[in-house]
Write a protein that holds these residues in place. Sequence first.
Motif, PDB file in Angstrom:
ATOM      1  N   GLN A 207       8.938   9.960   7.356  1.00  0.00           N
ATOM      2  CA  GLN A 207       7.757  10.450   8.057  1.00  0.00           C
ATOM      3  C   GLN A 207       6.932   9.257   8.533  1.00  0.00           C
ATOM      4  N   PHE A 208       6.105   9.497   9.514  1.00  0.00           N
ATOM      5  CA  PHE A 208       5.302   8.404  10.048  1.00  0.00           C
ATOM      6  C   PHE A 208       3.831   8.770   9.899  1.00  0.00           C
ATOM      7  N   ASP A 209       3.165   8.098   8.973  1.00  0.00           N
ATOM      8  CA  ASP A 209       1.770   8.397   8.687  1.00  0.00           C
ATOM      9  C   ASP A 209       1.042   7.080   8.525  1.00  0.00           C
ATOM     10  N   PRO A 210       0.239   6.704   9.515  1.00  0.00           N
ATOM     11  CA  PRO A 210      -0.272   5.327   9.515  1.00  0.00           C
ATOM     12  C   PRO A 210      -1.437   5.032   8.564  1.00  0.00           C
ATOM     13  N   PHE A 211      -2.035   6.026   7.904  1.00  0.00           N
ATOM     14  CA  PHE A 211      -3.261   5.681   7.178  1.00  0.00           C
ATOM     15  C   PHE A 211      -3.000   4.817   5.949  1.00  0.00           C
ATOM     16  N   PRO A 212      -3.606   3.624   5.888  1.00  0.00           N
ATOM     17  CA  PRO A 212      -3.354   2.715   4.762  1.00  0.00           C
ATOM     18  C   PRO A 212      -4.224   3.030   3.549  1.00  0.00           C
ATOM     19  N   TRP A 213      -3.804   3.954   2.732  1.00  0.00           N
ATOM     20  CA  TRP A 213      -4.577   4.309   1.544  1.00  0.00           C
ATOM     21  C   TRP A 213      -4.698   3.111   0.621  1.00  0.00           C
ATOM     22  N   GLU A 214      -5.909   2.888   0.144  1.00  0.00           N
ATOM     23  CA  GLU A 214      -6.096   1.766  -0.776  1.00  0.00           C
ATOM     24  C   GLU A 214      -5.362   1.975  -2.088  1.00  0.00           C
ATOM     25  N   SER A 215      -5.262   3.238  -2.494  1.00  0.00           N
ATOM     26  CA  SER A 215      -4.603   3.485  -3.784  1.00  0.00           C
ATOM     27  C   SER A 215      -3.126   3.088  -3.731  1.00  0.00           C
ATOM     28  N   PHE A 216      -2.524   3.076  -2.535  1.00  0.00           N
ATOM     29  CA  PHE A 216      -1.159   2.560  -2.407  1.00  0.00           C
ATOM     30  C   PHE A 216      -1.140   1.091  -2.835  1.00  0.00           C
ATOM     31  N   ALA A 217      -2.139   0.360  -2.341  1.00  0.00           N
ATOM     32  CA  ALA A 217      -2.217  -1.067  -2.664  1.00  0.00           C
ATOM     33  C   ALA A 217      -2.403  -1.261  -4.160  1.00  0.00           C
ATOM     34  N   VAL A 218      -3.257  -0.421  -4.762  1.00  0.00           N
ATOM     35  CA  VAL A 218      -3.510  -0.566  -6.199  1.00  0.00           C
ATOM     36  C   VAL A 218      -2.212  -0.301  -6.974  1.00  0.00           C
ATOM     37  N   TRP A 219      -1.477   0.720  -6.571  1.00  0.00           N
ATOM     38  CA  TRP A 219      -0.207   1.006  -7.270  1.00  0.00           C
ATOM     39  C   TRP A 219       0.742  -0.183  -7.155  1.00  0.00           C
ATOM     40  N   ILE A 220       0.828  -0.738  -5.955  1.00  0.00           N
ATOM     41  CA  ILE A 220       1.715  -1.884  -5.743  1.00  0.00           C
ATOM     42  C   ILE A 220       1.299  -3.047  -6.646  1.00  0.00           C
ATOM     43  N   LEU A 221      -0.019  -3.277  -6.734  1.00  0.00           N
ATOM     44  CA  LEU A 221      -0.512  -4.372  -7.578  1.00  0.00           C
ATOM     45  C   LEU A 221      -0.174  -4.121  -9.051  1.00  0.00           C
ATOM     46  N   THR A 222      -0.262  -2.840  -9.491  1.00  0.00           N
ATOM     47  CA  THR A 222       0.082  -2.570 -10.893  1.00  0.00           C
ATOM     48  C   THR A 222       1.545  -2.900 -11.140  1.00  0.00           C
ATOM     49  N   GLN A 223       2.403  -2.637 -10.161  1.00  0.00           N
ATOM     50  CA  GLN A 223       3.822  -2.926 -10.362  1.00  0.00           C
ATOM     51  C   GLN A 223       4.097  -4.425 -10.306  1.00  0.00           C
ATOM     52  N   MET A 224       3.350  -5.131  -9.454  1.00  0.00           N
ATOM     53  CA  MET A 224       3.496  -6.593  -9.411  1.00  0.00           C
ATOM     54  C   MET A 224       3.149  -7.170 -10.771  1.00  0.00           C
ATOM     55  N   LYS A 225       2.085  -6.627 -11.374  1.00  0.00           N
ATOM     56  CA  LYS A 225       1.668  -7.125 -12.675  1.00  0.00           C
ATOM     57  C   LYS A 225       2.661  -6.675 -13.741  1.00  0.00           C
ATOM     58  N   ARG A 226       3.109  -5.422 -13.628  1.00  0.00           N
ATOM     59  CA  ARG A 226       4.037  -4.886 -14.625  1.00  0.00           C
ATOM     60  C   ARG A 226       5.287  -5.749 -14.726  1.00  0.00           C
ATOM     61  N   TRP A 227       5.776  -6.224 -13.603  1.00  0.00           N
ATOM     62  CA  TRP A 227       7.016  -6.999 -13.610  1.00  0.00           C
ATOM     63  C   TRP A 227       6.773  -8.498 -13.568  1.00  0.00           C
ATOM     64  N   GLY A 228       5.538  -8.902 -13.855  1.00  0.00           N
ATOM     65  CA  GLY A 228       5.261 -10.327 -14.026  1.00  0.00           C
ATOM     66  C   GLY A 228       5.170 -11.139 -12.756  1.00  0.00           C
ATOM     67  N   GLN A 229       5.059 -10.499 -11.593  1.00  0.00           N
ATOM     68  CA  GLN A 229       4.900 -11.277 -10.360  1.00  0.00           C
ATOM     69  C   GLN A 229       3.493 -11.858 -10.270  1.00  0.00           C
ATOM     70  N   ILE A 230       2.521 -11.127 -10.838  1.00  0.00           N
ATOM     71  CA  ILE A 230       1.179 -11.698 -10.938  1.00  0.00           C
ATOM     72  C   ILE A 230       0.769 -11.666 -12.398  1.00  0.00           C
ATOM     73  N   LYS A 231      -0.010 -12.668 -12.786  1.00  0.00           N
ATOM     74  CA  LYS A 231      -0.409 -12.766 -14.182  1.00  0.00           C
ATOM     75  C   LYS A 231      -1.932 -12.799 -14.284  1.00  0.00           C
ATOM     76  N   GLY A 232      -2.412 -12.508 -15.463  1.00  0.00           N
ATOM     77  CA  GLY A 232      -3.850 -12.574 -15.698  1.00  0.00           C
ATOM     78  C   GLY A 232      -4.582 -11.376 -15.132  1.00  0.00           C
ATOM     79  N   ASP A 233      -5.898 -11.549 -14.997  1.00  0.00           N
ATOM     80  CA  ASP A 233      -6.713 -10.435 -14.517  1.00  0.00           C
ATOM     81  C   ASP A 233      -6.538 -10.258 -13.020  1.00  0.00           C
TER      82      ASP A 233
END
Lengths: 460, 280
Positions: A375-401
């Motif tokens: 599907q094509f839906d252009p709205f950039p929900w911020e919560s998408f970004a937050v989920w992505i950041l949680t996964q980056m942290k979960r898998w150690g791509q980002i560390k700390g706060d």
Amino acid sequence: MSMFRNPFDSGLRLRGGCSCGAHASQEAHARAMKADAVEAGETGEEARYERVVQSAIMRAMFPADAQRRAFLSAVGWSTAAAAISSVLPIGAATEAFAQTGPIEKKALKVGFIPITCATPIIMADPMGFYKKHGLDVEVVKTAGWAVIRDKTLNKEYDAAHMLAPMPLAITMGIGSTPTPYAMGAIENVNGQAITLAMKHKDKRDPKSWKGFKFAVPFDFSMHNYLLRYYLAENGIDPDKDVQIRAVPPAEMVANMRADNIDAFLAPDPFNQRAVYDGVGFIHMLSKELWDGHPCCAFAASREFIASAPNTYAALMRAIIDAAAYAAKPDNRKEIAAAIAPANYLNQPQIVLEQVLTGVYADGLGQVKKDANRIQFDPFPWESFAVWILTQMKRWGQIKGDVDYAGIAKQVYLATDAARLMKEAGLTPPAATSKSFSVMGKVFDPAKPEAYIDSFAIKRS
Amino acid sequence: MISSLNARAALVSLLIFGSFLLAWHIGVQGGKGSVAQMDPEYARLMGVAATQGKSAMPGPLEVGAQIWEHLKSPFYDRGPNDKGLGIQLAYSLGRVLLGYLLAVMVALPVGFLIGMSPLMSRALDPFIQVMKPISPLAWMPLALYTIKDSATSSIFVIFICSIWPMLTNTAFGVAHVRKEWLNVARTLEVNALRTAWRVILPAAAPTIVTGMRISIGIAWLVIVAAEMLVGGTGIGYFVWNEWNNLSISNIITAILVIGLVGMLLDHMLGFATKLVTYQE
């Protein structure tokens, strides 16, 4: 396509609820998807921009759904629209958005990776959406994500097709020098799949996948995070029990045929291409993991947006137009024909048709139908970004706060709506978030750390 | 006798080529006829590889047809990502020649310096030894990051990879000019510059040109890899784009073209070697 719908409709929820989070129930979602697709094609673009701006304002004014619905059903939508217009100049904001200011730079280069996620970016060229908005855009095919990142950082490309996590990673400086990036629009939701090599056709249970070699397009990709999520939910540690490699999408089918990889979670058309060539079969679509997940993004540097705002606005208009056109199911075959030639995706048209129409061969002898395969839906929900950041942290791509909301806002909130509202003297929405669920587990964007802690398998 | 040897060699070459084509043709004839078990609606959505069990490897006839297609219109231009084989080759050759000429301009003077000065020879040796074996692909990310332009980066990568054989060969040739000739020059009180130009250069020329010949081969090897990585234009991009489409016949076409152009470049420098070779 919540973005293109009437936000004053009291039956409509702007957040929470169905799979995409925009509707009261799954049925309403299905109905709206259909209606939207028609509406997006039929209503003029003026009306569409107005809806985009109105949606943003409504979301800002009534962060709670119940409240907004109560308000709307009490006064009716036309009264509500009039009332709000008297306080906030929606007309002016819409005008600013739709207005064609003098374009600073006409000849632009936009990089893309040859996958169906890039459909709006690509089709806007052969179907004339860029030209319509006064731009002379050259869409340049690029070999891989690392190259597209470097070429965009080098300013060889003015804007580019990126994976949704990439603008976040670039802004934070993971895997590159920190450069403030903004994501103007999500290109597509759904549209990925897990494909297994033919020899594994009896191993449909992910618990039996220990020792598999997987390919994902890039480390900073939804594909990587979704695959890890799926494996971990099935008790497989993605770092210890299996091997996950970053392989450019184009090379995945060749690698699967050569028996170098057992499976991949990849963008289309390569899942369908593996089926088409009899190399693999589609185990599941990514929408079965998270219906409405973002995948690819249309991103540009903050610098470009600041130095050429009208050009950027025109680009965004072209992309929004293209996405709206692509959202209409009737247009999908025509789009498949437009983007199949060697200048764009360089794929057999029948493969693209299967991906875009959702009527596809699964590789095991069945013809499946799923209109929401992509599907094509252009709205950039911020919560998408937050989920992505949680996964980056979960898998150690980002560390700390991690300042989840702050980074999400900086990168994903740079939407035209917010920017143009500011120009019109308005306060942009304080939050453009919604909750959704991934494999049945609800994600609350307000509690990212608790979400990470709730997983048994993690690296942090 | 010589001519008959040539004729016989050509005959053997043709025989090898013919039997190779025949083996190839037979090799790709896969089993056919599994389409009957498939639902026609499903079969319509699948490629011939899946429906008819046809080998993904094209036969020589298909490749021949593909080559003919490319030969018919080598210079078409259908947008930035789809250009004819001739245009792609021109882009690649342009990059190779630019990078190579830059390498020549640096390698010859530095090679002279190293060859004539034992001190510089020893001082620069560790750098050369470390830099020489680095693959072009390893340079690419660094080049993209520092040069910030992908076209210049590919030229830089060609430069950095093709410079070493010329440099070492020039240094070797210069250092091994016969002592008697240098002594003659010294007794005639020829100055250093003139000695370099009139004595050392002609004496070392065959070695230098051999180095240049090795280098042009390397430059041509490197361009394909570099263009596959960076994309955009060039014969390497063409290979990558067709890999994307899993079109083996186009890839084989490109391989043949790359081989032929490489051979031509090599022959040009081979001819140059003949010009500078001398009999002692």
